[in-house]
Design a protein around this motif. Structure first.
Motif, PDB file in Angstrom:
ATOM      1  N   UNK A  37       0.819  -1.220   0.000  1.00 45.83           N
ATOM      2  CA  UNK A  37       0.000   0.000   0.000  1.00 45.83           C
ATOM      3  C   UNK A  37       0.850   1.266   0.000  1.00 45.83           C
ATOM      4  N   UNK A  38       1.980   1.238   0.700  1.00 45.64           N
ATOM      5  CA  UNK A  38       2.780   2.444   0.864  1.00 45.64           C
ATOM      6  C   UNK A  38       3.574   2.814  -0.381  1.00 45.64           C
ATOM      7  N   UNK A  39       3.874   1.837  -1.229  1.00 49.95           N
ATOM      8  CA  UNK A  39       4.754   2.100  -2.369  1.00 49.95           C
ATOM      9  C   UNK A  39       4.056   1.943  -3.714  1.00 49.95           C
ATOM     10  N   UNK A  40       2.739   1.774  -3.710  1.00 46.48           N
ATOM     11  CA  UNK A  40       2.041   1.425  -4.946  1.00 46.48           C
ATOM     12  C   UNK A  40       1.503   2.628  -5.712  1.00 46.48           C
ATOM     13  N   UNK A  41       1.294   3.754  -5.055  1.00 47.82           N
ATOM     14  CA  UNK A  41       0.559   4.855  -5.684  1.00 47.82           C
ATOM     15  C   UNK A  41       1.184   5.319  -6.994  1.00 47.82           C
TER      16      UNK A  41
END
Length: 393
Positions: A282-286
């Motif tokens: 979640x933290x690195x997907x944007x």
């Protein structure tokens, strides 16, 4: 030089023989002639000339050997030394490749507990031994065949011969399509390992891919109506939204195009080609997810304009705005920019402009300003709701 020496030595043989004869004649003139001794003297001189000639020939042959054979021997020795120097490096690379293949095979075997492992005999019989009549496509990874099971069901089988080159892609497909289930994702029913060939078994989609329906000449007589295009846009957006915001985590596709969007008999779109897909945190997907958003914007432009936009450069706002103004928003080009097969068939200018706005937002050159796929899905669903497009979400 050595060859000249050899030829010279061979020429010297008769000359030396003549010289020997001359020498014998001079001896005869000095000591007096003897008719009985002359043949013996001549034979002796001729033999002396032959010996000298053979000596010169032997020397010349030896010279040839030194001139040609010894340098080749040295060169071969140097090559062997170089190969010896490269061997450790080559061995290390080969060891790494073998390790990757072993790990990939182990992963595939482990996935056999999740994804069905098919028998090669069943696949071969279902495709009539991979006959040309059942060949339905050729892609980067391999050839696709239509398979018919004994109960009448149809499947699509991808035959991957050079599997060493695509081990990672195969594992990625099995990890995503083999485990995820959604109406807009192409179902992967299983795999097969046979000698040096790999097979992936999918659901058969009778209407091919979206690209051929929009751009291929042979499908122009089967033009996609406006409502079907909207249905496809909704389905693709829904599938991507599910990938990006599903309960299984965030999956990024990274290969969205009209060629990897397959259509079943009801023209429900199915996302395929998950060879580059990744499961993100979640933290690195944007940032990575926005690449899929951009690719969807390109597909949406293709749907509403009929133009192959995949090769266009939308890297800056100036380029995008200029293209939109000249080809889409200008009064003189507006109707020319539409797919001509849509004109007079229920196409509405207002809906066209609203979808164009969604596509432009997806194509924003700054990734952070692009909407999420769930936002895109909601916007398109609201727009198509006015056209009574059936949405089975």
């Amino acid at each position: 030089m050595a060859v000249v020496g050899a030829k010279l030595a061979l020429l010297l043989i008769p000359i030396l023989g003549v010289a020997g004869d001359g020498y014998s004649s001079s001896q005869e003139n000095y000591y007096g002639s003897d008719n009985h001794g002359h043949p013996k003297k001549w034979d002796s001189s001729f033999k002396n000339g032959l010996v000298i000639g053979y000596v010169f020939s032997s020397v010349s042959i030896f010279t040839i050997y030194l001139s040609y054979c010894v340098p080749w021997a040295r060169l071969n020795k140097r090559k062997r030394n170089k190969m010896t120097m490269k061997t450790p490096m080559m061995a290390c690379l080969m060891e790494r490749e073998e390790k990757k293949r072993t790990e990939a095979n182990e992963q595939i075997c482990k996935l056999g507990n999740v994804v069905k492992k098919w028998s090669f005999v069943v696949i071969s019989n279902a495709t009539a031994n991979f006959s040309r009549a059942n060949k339905i496509g050729l892609g980067r990874m391999g050839t696709m065949y239509k398979a018919t099971l004994p109960d009448g069901r149809f499947l699509a089988v991808k035959r991957i011969v050079d599997f060493h080159q695509f081990e990672e892609q195969i594992v990625s497909e099995l990890n995503t399509l083999g485990t995820l289930r959604h109406e807009n994702l192409l179902p992967l029913y299983g795999f097969c390992v046979e000698s040096n060939t790999r097979f992936l078994v999918y659901k058969y989609t009778s209407n091919g891919n979206l690209f051929d329906w929009i751009h291929s000449v042979k499908h122009r007589r089967k033009t996609l109506p406006w409502r079907l295009r909207l249905k496809i846009a909704v389905g693709v957006a829904r599938g991507l939204a599910r990938l990006h915001h599903g309960c299984w985590g965030q999956v990024v596709h990274l290969n969205i195009s009209s060629k990897c969007i397959l259509l079943d008999r009801d023209f429900e779109p199915k996302l395929s080609n998950f060879g580059k897909a990744m499961l993100m945190r979640m933290t690195s997907a944007s940032g990575v997810l926005k690449e899929d958003v951009h690719a969807f914007g390109v597909v949406l432009l293709e749907l509403i304009t009929g133009v192959d936009c995949s090769r266009m450069d939308f890297s800056s706002h100036s380029i995008l705005n200029e293209w939109i103004f000249r080809h889409l928003l200008s009064n003189s080009y507006f109707h020319d920019a539409m797919d001509r097969f849509l004109i007079g068939r229920g196409f509405e200018d207002e809906i066209f402009l609203q979808l164009l706005k969604v596509a432009c937002n997806c194509l924003d050159c700054i990734p952070d300003r692009r909407p999420t796929m769930i936002q895109v899905y909601r916007d398109i669903k609201a727009i198509t709701g006015r056209c009574e497009v059936v949405d089975g979400s």
